[in-house]
Write a protein that holds these residues in place. Structure first.
Motif, PDB file in Angstrom:
ATOM      1  N   ARG A   1       0.811  -1.208   0.000  1.00  0.00           N
ATOM      2  CA  ARG A   1       0.000   0.000   0.000  1.00  0.00           C
ATOM      3  C   ARG A   1       0.851   1.269   0.000  1.00  0.00           C
ATOM      4  O   ARG A   1       0.318   2.382  -0.104  1.00  0.00           O
ATOM      5  CB  ARG A   1      -0.942  -0.011   1.205  1.00  0.00           C
ATOM      6  CG  ARG A   1      -1.981  -1.118   1.150  1.00  0.00           C
ATOM      7  CD  ARG A   1      -2.799  -1.204   2.422  1.00  0.00           C
ATOM      8  NE  ARG A   1      -1.994  -1.592   3.575  1.00  0.00           N
ATOM      9  CZ  ARG A   1      -2.464  -1.747   4.804  1.00  0.00           C
ATOM     10  NH1 ARG A   1      -3.750  -1.534   5.044  1.00  0.00           N
ATOM     11  NH2 ARG A   1      -1.658  -2.118   5.790  1.00  0.00           N
ATOM     12  N   LEU A   2       2.176   1.099   0.093  1.00  0.00           N
ATOM     13  CA  LEU A   2       3.099   2.228   0.087  1.00  0.00           C
ATOM     14  C   LEU A   2       4.099   2.039  -1.059  1.00  0.00           C
ATOM     15  O   LEU A   2       5.284   1.775  -0.842  1.00  0.00           O
ATOM     16  CB  LEU A   2       3.827   2.322   1.437  1.00  0.00           C
ATOM     17  CG  LEU A   2       2.921   2.505   2.656  1.00  0.00           C
ATOM     18  CD1 LEU A   2       3.712   2.355   3.951  1.00  0.00           C
ATOM     19  CD2 LEU A   2       2.220   3.865   2.607  1.00  0.00           C
ATOM     20  N   PRO A   3       3.649   2.160  -2.302  1.00  0.00           N
ATOM     21  CA  PRO A   3       4.517   1.838  -3.442  1.00  0.00           C
ATOM     22  C   PRO A   3       5.751   2.725  -3.541  1.00  0.00           C
ATOM     23  O   PRO A   3       6.788   2.294  -4.054  1.00  0.00           O
ATOM     24  CB  PRO A   3       3.591   2.012  -4.652  1.00  0.00           C
ATOM     25  CG  PRO A   3       2.485   2.905  -4.184  1.00  0.00           C
ATOM     26  CD  PRO A   3       2.293   2.556  -2.735  1.00  0.00           C
ATOM     27  N   GLU A   4       5.670   3.958  -3.058  1.00  0.00           N
ATOM     28  CA  GLU A   4       6.835   4.838  -3.114  1.00  0.00           C
ATOM     29  C   GLU A   4       8.001   4.254  -2.323  1.00  0.00           C
ATOM     30  O   GLU A   4       9.166   4.347  -2.739  1.00  0.00           O
ATOM     31  CB  GLU A   4       6.487   6.232  -2.570  1.00  0.00           C
ATOM     32  CG  GLU A   4       5.442   6.963  -3.386  1.00  0.00           C
ATOM     33  CD  GLU A   4       4.015   6.702  -2.933  1.00  0.00           C
ATOM     34  OE1 GLU A   4       3.119   7.473  -3.333  1.00  0.00           O
ATOM     35  OE2 GLU A   4       3.790   5.735  -2.178  1.00  0.00           O
ATOM     36  N   LEU A   5       7.695   3.650  -1.165  1.00  0.00           N
ATOM     37  CA  LEU A   5       8.757   3.057  -0.343  1.00  0.00           C
ATOM     38  C   LEU A   5       9.346   1.822  -1.016  1.00  0.00           C
ATOM     39  O   LEU A   5      10.543   1.558  -0.905  1.00  0.00           O
ATOM     40  CB  LEU A   5       8.208   2.700   1.045  1.00  0.00           C
ATOM     41  CG  LEU A   5       7.726   3.872   1.903  1.00  0.00           C
ATOM     42  CD1 LEU A   5       7.287   3.382   3.284  1.00  0.00           C
ATOM     43  CD2 LEU A   5       8.818   4.932   2.040  1.00  0.00           C
ATOM     44  N   ILE A   6       8.503   1.069  -1.708  1.00  0.00           N
ATOM     45  CA  ILE A   6       8.996  -0.121  -2.415  1.00  0.00           C
ATOM     46  C   ILE A   6       9.940   0.296  -3.533  1.00  0.00           C
ATOM     47  O   ILE A   6      11.009  -0.306  -3.715  1.00  0.00           O
ATOM     48  CB  ILE A   6       7.810  -0.943  -2.949  1.00  0.00           C
ATOM     49  CG1 ILE A   6       7.014  -1.526  -1.774  1.00  0.00           C
ATOM     50  CG2 ILE A   6       8.284  -2.046  -3.888  1.00  0.00           C
ATOM     51  CD1 ILE A   6       5.666  -2.082  -2.156  1.00  0.00           C
ATOM     52  N   LEU A   7       9.595   1.325  -4.265  1.00  0.00           N
ATOM     53  CA  LEU A   7      10.444   1.792  -5.348  1.00  0.00           C
ATOM     54  C   LEU A   7      11.794   2.290  -4.828  1.00  0.00           C
ATOM     55  O   LEU A   7      12.806   2.218  -5.545  1.00  0.00           O
ATOM     56  CB  LEU A   7       9.746   2.908  -6.122  1.00  0.00           C
ATOM     57  CG  LEU A   7       8.543   2.490  -6.967  1.00  0.00           C
ATOM     58  CD1 LEU A   7       7.838   3.718  -7.527  1.00  0.00           C
ATOM     59  CD2 LEU A   7       8.967   1.553  -8.091  1.00  0.00           C
ATOM     60  N   ALA A   8      11.819   2.794  -3.597  1.00  0.00           N
ATOM     61  CA  ALA A   8      13.049   3.328  -3.023  1.00  0.00           C
ATOM     62  C   ALA A   8      13.876   2.258  -2.312  1.00  0.00           C
ATOM     63  O   ALA A   8      14.986   2.550  -1.859  1.00  0.00           O
ATOM     64  CB  ALA A   8      12.716   4.455  -2.043  1.00  0.00           C
ATOM     65  N   ASP A   9      13.366   1.045  -2.212  1.00  0.00           N
ATOM     66  CA  ASP A   9      14.100  -0.010  -1.522  1.00  0.00           C
ATOM     67  C   ASP A   9      15.371  -0.363  -2.304  1.00  0.00           C
ATOM     68  O   ASP A   9      15.313  -0.603  -3.514  1.00  0.00           O
ATOM     69  CB  ASP A   9      13.217  -1.258  -1.385  1.00  0.00           C
ATOM     70  CG  ASP A   9      13.879  -2.322  -0.536  1.00  0.00           C
ATOM     71  OD1 ASP A   9      14.761  -3.029  -1.060  1.00  0.00           O
ATOM     72  OD2 ASP A   9      13.527  -2.445   0.649  1.00  0.00           O
ATOM     73  N   PRO A  10      16.529  -0.396  -1.641  1.00  0.00           N
ATOM     74  CA  PRO A  10      17.791  -0.667  -2.352  1.00  0.00           C
ATOM     75  C   PRO A  10      17.801  -1.999  -3.089  1.00  0.00           C
ATOM     76  O   PRO A  10      18.412  -2.104  -4.160  1.00  0.00           O
ATOM     77  CB  PRO A  10      18.837  -0.643  -1.227  1.00  0.00           C
ATOM     78  CG  PRO A  10      18.224   0.184  -0.148  1.00  0.00           C
ATOM     79  CD  PRO A  10      16.757  -0.083  -0.219  1.00  0.00           C
ATOM     80  N   ASP A  11      17.149  -3.016  -2.534  1.00  0.00           N
ATOM     81  CA  ASP A  11      17.130  -4.317  -3.208  1.00  0.00           C
ATOM     82  C   ASP A  11      16.334  -4.255  -4.505  1.00  0.00           C
ATOM     83  O   ASP A  11      16.698  -4.878  -5.513  1.00  0.00           O
ATOM     84  CB  ASP A  11      16.551  -5.393  -2.284  1.00  0.00           C
ATOM     85  CG  ASP A  11      17.487  -5.721  -1.132  1.00  0.00           C
ATOM     86  OD1 ASP A  11      18.690  -5.467  -1.280  1.00  0.00           O
ATOM     87  OD2 ASP A  11      17.011  -6.221  -0.102  1.00  0.00           O
ATOM     88  N   VAL A  12      15.213  -3.530  -4.471  1.00  0.00           N
ATOM     89  CA  VAL A  12      14.417  -3.363  -5.683  1.00  0.00           C
ATOM     90  C   VAL A  12      15.180  -2.514  -6.695  1.00  0.00           C
ATOM     91  O   VAL A  12      15.276  -2.866  -7.884  1.00  0.00           O
ATOM     92  CB  VAL A  12      13.048  -2.729  -5.351  1.00  0.00           C
ATOM     93  CG1 VAL A  12      12.279  -2.404  -6.632  1.00  0.00           C
ATOM     94  CG2 VAL A  12      12.231  -3.669  -4.471  1.00  0.00           C
ATOM     95  N   GLU A  13      15.746  -1.416  -6.229  1.00  0.00           N
ATOM     96  CA  GLU A  13      16.511  -0.542  -7.126  1.00  0.00           C
ATOM     97  C   GLU A  13      17.690  -1.270  -7.762  1.00  0.00           C
ATOM     98  O   GLU A  13      18.033  -1.020  -8.923  1.00  0.00           O
ATOM     99  CB  GLU A  13      17.021   0.671  -6.356  1.00  0.00           C
ATOM    100  CG  GLU A  13      15.955   1.680  -5.976  1.00  0.00           C
ATOM    101  CD  GLU A  13      16.548   2.911  -5.339  1.00  0.00           C
ATOM    102  OE1 GLU A  13      16.090   4.016  -5.688  1.00  0.00           O
ATOM    103  OE2 GLU A  13      17.480   2.782  -4.509  1.00  0.00           O
ATOM    104  N   GLY A  14      18.296  -2.181  -7.007  1.00  0.00           N
ATOM    105  CA  GLY A  14      19.466  -2.883  -7.517  1.00  0.00           C
ATOM    106  C   GLY A  14      19.146  -4.000  -8.483  1.00  0.00           C
ATOM    107  O   GLY A  14      20.031  -4.455  -9.222  1.00  0.00           O
TER     108      GLY A  14
END
Length: 288
Positions: A134-147
Motif C-alpha cells: 500500500r506504500l509503493p513509493e517506499l517499495i520503489l526506493a528499496d535498495p534491493d528493488v533498485e538494484g
C-alpha cells in the motif's frame, strides 16, 4: 539476495494471515489455528474459496508464461507474493528465460524467512522485500528493488489475488487506485504490463457480506463487482481475452499441476462447479 527487512512487523500466530490461509489452500504446511479457524468458517459460507485460490495460482503460470514468451518481459515485481509454493513467479519466468529477474514484496515477515530459503540458489536474479504494497513509493526506493529492477526497460507488476485486500479508502497509503496505478503510471515505461486478480461477486450485496466476514477477522478485505474492478484500470490496454473469470483466461489443461489439496479442505474442491456466487476475476493489462 538482499534481506529486504527494514522495520517490518513481527510475526503473529494469534491472528490469521492471508499469506498462510492462501498457502494452505495451495497445499502449504505453514498453518496455525487462527488461520484454520477463519478459513473453515468462511468455507462454511463460501465453499468456492479453495477452487478460487487454486484457479488463481494456475493463472499465475499462464500469465507469467505469456509475459515472457509473447510480451518479452524479463523483469517482475510480485506484490503481496505470499508464501512460496510450486511454480513461483521466478521459477516460471526462468523456465522460459533464464535471465528473468523477480522482486517479491510482502508485508508478512514469515514470507521473508521462507523466501530466503527458496531463493538461496537464485540470489543474483531475485530478491524478497518485507514491505507494505500500500506504500509503493517506499517499495520503489528499496535498495534491493533498485538494484535488481531496471525501470528504463519494460516490467510486469503483479497483484495476484490481492486486489480484495486493497480498500478504496485505507488507513495506510492512499487507497487501492494509488497502490495499483502508481508504479505502472509514473515509473514503468510503455510496453510494461500489470497483472491483476481479486475475488468478485456480480451481486454487490453478497460481496459486501463476504467482505464483512473476512474484514471482521482482522484481514483487510473489500469485495468488488467486475465493473468496479474494470474502473480501476482505465487507460491501460487489456490483453485478450481481457478481464474475465480466471478460468476463462487462456485455459491450458496441460499446465503443471498444483500441490495436493490438504485433507481437511478436500470436501470443498469442485464447489465452483456447483455454485459461482463469488469468483476470481482478472487478467493482464498493457501500458500503451
Amino acid at each position: 539476495m538482499g534481506s529486504g527487512n527494514r522495520g517490518g512487523p513481527a510475526v503473529s500466530f494469534s491472528r490469521p494471515s492471508s499469506a498462510r490461509v492462501y498457502g494452505w489452500m495451495l497445499g502449504g504446511k505453514d498453518i496455525y489455528p487462527a488461520d484454520q479457524d477463519i478459513l473453515l468458517y468462511m468455507l462454511g459460507r463460501f465453499p468456492e474459496c479453495v477452487d478460487i485460490a487454486r484457479q488463481n495460482r494456475q493463472f499465475l503460470y499462464r500469465a507469467v508464461r505469456y509475459l515472457v514468451q509473447e510480451a518479452g518481459i524479463s523483469q517482475f515485481l510480485d506484490m503481496g507474493c505470499g508464501l512460496p509454493t510450486d511454480n513461483n513467479v521466478h521459477q516460471v519466468a526462468q523456465r522460459f528465460n533464464p535471465e528473468a529477474r523477480v522482486a517479491y514484496v510482502d508485508a508478512d515477515p514469515i514470507v521473508l524467512a521462507h523466501g530466503r530459503a527458496l531463493l538461496a540458489d537464485a540470489k543474483a536474479s531475485t530478491t524478497v522485500v518485507t514491505a507494505d504494497m500500500r506504500l509503493p513509493e517506499l517499495i520503489l526506493a528499496d535498495p534491493d528493488v533498485e538494484g535488481l529492477i531496471d525501470f528504463t526497460q519494460p516490467i510486469a507488476v503483479l497483484y495476484l489475488s490481492v486486489g480484495h485486500h486493497l480498500k478504496d479508502v485505507d488507513k495506510v497509503g492512499q487507497g487501492a487506485r494509488h497502490v495499483l496505478r502508481h508504479i505502472i503510471d509514473t515509473v514503468a515505461v510503455p510496453g510494461s504490463h500489470l497483472v491483476f486478480s481479486q475475488v468478485v461477486s456480480d451481486d454487490a450485496a453478497l460481496g459486501a457480506t463476504f467482505a464483512s466476514k473476512i474484514d471482521g477477522s482482522g484481514i483487510p478485505w473489500q469485495s468488488r463487482t467486475p465493473a468496479q474492478v474494470n474502473a480501476l484500470f482505465d487507460g491501460l490496454e487489456p490483453v485478450d481475452p481481457g478481464l474475465v473469470n480466471l478460468v476463462d483466461w487462456r485455459p491450458d489443461p496441460a499446465q503443471p499441476p498444483l500441490e495436493a489439496v490438504p485433507e481437511p479442505l478436500l470436501k470443498y474442491v469442485g464447489a465452483t462447479e456447483r455454485r459461482n456466487n463469488v469468483y476470481e476475476y482478472g487478467g493482464i493489462l498493457r501500458k500503451p
